[in-house]
Design an enzyme around this catalytic site. Structure first.
Site, PDB file in Angstrom:
ATOM      1  N   ASP A 290      32.764   7.265 -11.028  1.00 18.51           N
ATOM      2  CA  ASP A 290      32.460   5.902 -10.628  1.00 18.51           C
ATOM      3  C   ASP A 290      33.230   5.527  -9.354  1.00 18.51           C
ATOM      4  O   ASP A 290      34.349   5.984  -9.140  1.00 18.51           O
ATOM      5  CB  ASP A 290      32.848   4.963 -11.780  1.00 18.51           C
ATOM      6  CG  ASP A 290      32.164   3.618 -11.697  1.00 18.51           C
ATOM      7  OD1 ASP A 290      30.998   3.559 -11.280  1.00 18.51           O
ATOM      8  OD2 ASP A 290      32.804   2.622 -12.068  1.00 18.51           O
TER       9      ASP A 290
ATOM     10  N   ASP B 208      24.928  -0.978 -15.759  1.00 21.50           N
ATOM     11  CA  ASP B 208      25.255  -2.212 -15.036  1.00 21.50           C
ATOM     12  C   ASP B 208      24.019  -2.991 -14.595  1.00 21.50           C
ATOM     13  O   ASP B 208      24.155  -4.081 -14.028  1.00 21.50           O
ATOM     14  CB  ASP B 208      26.103  -1.898 -13.802  1.00 21.50           C
ATOM     15  CG  ASP B 208      27.571  -1.674 -14.141  1.00 21.50           C
ATOM     16  OD1 ASP B 208      28.015  -2.180 -15.189  1.00 21.50           O
ATOM     17  OD2 ASP B 208      28.269  -1.010 -13.366  1.00 21.50           O
TER      18      ASP B 208
ATOM     19  N   GLU C  37      29.041   8.572  -7.676  1.00 16.47           N
ATOM     20  CA  GLU C  37      28.472   7.221  -7.751  1.00 16.47           C
ATOM     21  C   GLU C  37      28.741   6.559  -6.412  1.00 16.47           C
ATOM     22  O   GLU C  37      29.832   6.061  -6.141  1.00 16.47           O
ATOM     23  CB  GLU C  37      29.114   6.443  -8.909  1.00 16.47           C
ATOM     24  CG  GLU C  37      28.471   5.084  -9.177  1.00 16.47           C
ATOM     25  CD  GLU C  37      29.022   3.977  -8.315  1.00 16.47           C
ATOM     26  OE1 GLU C  37      28.297   3.561  -7.375  1.00 16.47           O
ATOM     27  OE2 GLU C  37      30.147   3.535  -8.540  1.00 16.47           O
TER      28      GLU C  37
END
Length: 500
Positions: free
Chosen positions: A292, A392, A339
């Protein structure tokens, strides 16, 4: 990566009788379903133990596993529980929603009973497990001390143990010996059950894509046990800088995440050992790893500790390719997904390209600008993972119904050739599957055509997230057949003999 596809759904979202998804029967059934549906990947969220807010992205440890996922029925088969120990316990009444308060209160009591029962058994594997990894000692002591201080952050503990003074470490290890053994037992059962499940999935030809937050929580065993790895005041161990994002059109004050910033200069001196250990541990758990906020390795927004907003932060250069070269030198080639969402600089794109890691594309991001939008499928390269959406994002149906920007929805209908007959969710899935991207992944909620109420996370909110669970019997052979047919049509189906 070969052309293929998969599903994103966290373990917590699996159906079952005991309030939250586990590594038990329903996980094996879902694996069988993915094989029948012709999918190669099951993507999940971080598996670490969760803290306040229940987010898997704010964990007490970057190395440990979440005991919520330990399955009671498997413990019973091992002689550690009886049915009456848990079958009549309240774990929540809504099969589509996780009540984390009840889970925390009641599941942990049952797990404690399993631990007490384990004392009468000679579990040789448990002894070997507790001797294997250095992180386990720090984590078990951290959790035990934390409980003795009424679950408060380690920053509020008595100074001697907060600063890990030798005499305090010895004292608490002696006083909390049984509790330390309990936390080690939970990790043993977590990894035992997960390893067995993952082996079963791998034998079906299914690989697990895991997820790693770039930062760790301030209230974590990682920061307490490794203060030199973070930008902390060396005497008080209070953070000097914390992470976040600068002000933008979405937030006038930016985003204040509050995670301690890494001391990259210190990490470079010991050849990024902490990161290598973290990546090594992750690949004991996953087959592929999504990292991430990949941009943070190129440059990161550094905010003075104690600030109430992110406005006074500044951009600071990160370690760049050096950390990934160190990982490769130590571990060889590893399957990592970068990401790379958000505003991308040329430097971040170069770093991603230099690593060779695939980036990400989100289809619901594709319709808020012109036809040069990088999330539109005609602008993709092969070395990407395309998602209908991630944890998300809203579900496709939720986005279509709730986005509030009618022109974006109209553009999506036109570009993707969406029809009510096919179903808008399936039109998005078809478009992802037909793209040139090497891997296509959709939320399970999109395969089930669920709306906004099934959204997993709404960023910057508390109390409503990470709670969705799939209904029992929500998927069936008919759905598997439809998924497999689409996967075959667009060349993503991996033939049987290549999967084994």
């Amino acid at each position: 990566m070969d052309r293929s596809s998969g599903v994103i759904m966290h373990i917590s979202s699996l159906p079952g009788k005991y309030g939250i998804g586990t590594f038990g029967e329903e996980a094996y059934k879902f694996g069988d379903f993915l094989k029948e549906a012709g999918q190669k990947y099951w993507q999940i969220l971080p598996l670490g133990p969760t803290s306040f807010g229940d987010s898997p992205y704010q964990s007490f440890s970057a190395f440990a596993g979440n005991p919520y996922f330990i399955d009671f029925d498997l413990l019973r088969k091992d002689g550690l529980l009886e049915k009456e120990d848990y079958e009549s316990v309240d774990f929540g009444s809504n099969e589509e929603d996780i009540d984390y308060g009840i889970i925390f209160q009641n599941k942990m009591k049952v797990l404690r009973k399993a631990y007490e029962n384990s004392k009468s058994k000679d579990i040789k594997e448990l002894k070997l497990f507790t001797e294997e990894d250095a992180w386990l000692d720090d984590y078990a002591l951290y959790m035990s001390v934390k409980n003795s201080f009424d679950l408060r952050s380690w920053q509020t503990w008595d100074e001697d143990i907060r600063l890990r003074k030798p005499e305090a470490m010895f004292k608490y290890k002696e006083e909390l010996k049984d509790d330390i053994s309990y936390w080690k037992f939970l990790q043993f059962e977590f990894f035992k059950q997960w390893t067995k499940l993952k082996t079963y999935l791998n034998e079906l030809g299914i690989e697990i894509i895991g997820d790693m937050p770039i930062y760790v929580a301030e209230d974590s065993a990682d920061v307490w046990a490794n203060p030199d790895a973070f930008m902390l005041d060396k005497e008080t161990l209070r953070p000097l800088k914390v992470a976040g994002c600068p002000p933008d059109i979405f937030s006038a004050t930016g985003q204040l995440w509050g995670n301690p910033i890494y001391d990259w200069n210190h990490m470079e001196k010991d050849h990024y050992k902490w990161w290598i250990d973290r990546i090594r541990q992750s690949f004991k758990i996953y087959d592929v790893l999504r990292i991430d906020h990949f941009k943070g390795f190129e440059s990161y927004w550094s905010i003075p500790y104690g600030d109430k907003t992110a406005e006074n932060g500044e951009w600071v250069k990160g370690p760049g390719i050096k950390v990934f070269n160190a990982i490769k030198d130590a571990l060889g080639d590893v399957n990592i997904i970068a990401e790379d969402l958000g505003t991308l600089t040329e430097e971040t794109i170069k770093l991603r390209n230099d690593t060779g890691y695939p980036g990400m594309k989100i289809l619901t991001f594709a319709f808020d600008s012109d036809y040069n939008n990088p999330f539109l499928p005609h602008n993709y390269d092969k070395n990407f993972i395309v998602y209908t959406g991630t944890h998300d994002n809203d579900t496709v149906r939720g986005w279509m119904e709730k986005t509030g920007e009618k022109e974006y929805v109209e553009k999506a209908i036109e570009y993707l050739k969406l029809t009510e007959e096919e179903g808008y969710s399936w039109g998005f899935i078809r478009s992802a599957w037909s793209s040139v991207a090497d891997i296509a992944i959709a939320q399970m909620q999109d395969f089930l055509d669920l709306g906004n109420s099934a959204r997993m996370n709404l960023p910057s909110t508390l109390g409503i997230n990470w709670r969705w669970r799939m209904k029992a019997r929500a998927y069936d052979n008919k759905l598997a057949k439809r998924m497999k047919e689409m996967t075959k049509i667009y060349g993503r189906y991996v033939e049987e003999d290549k999967r084994l």
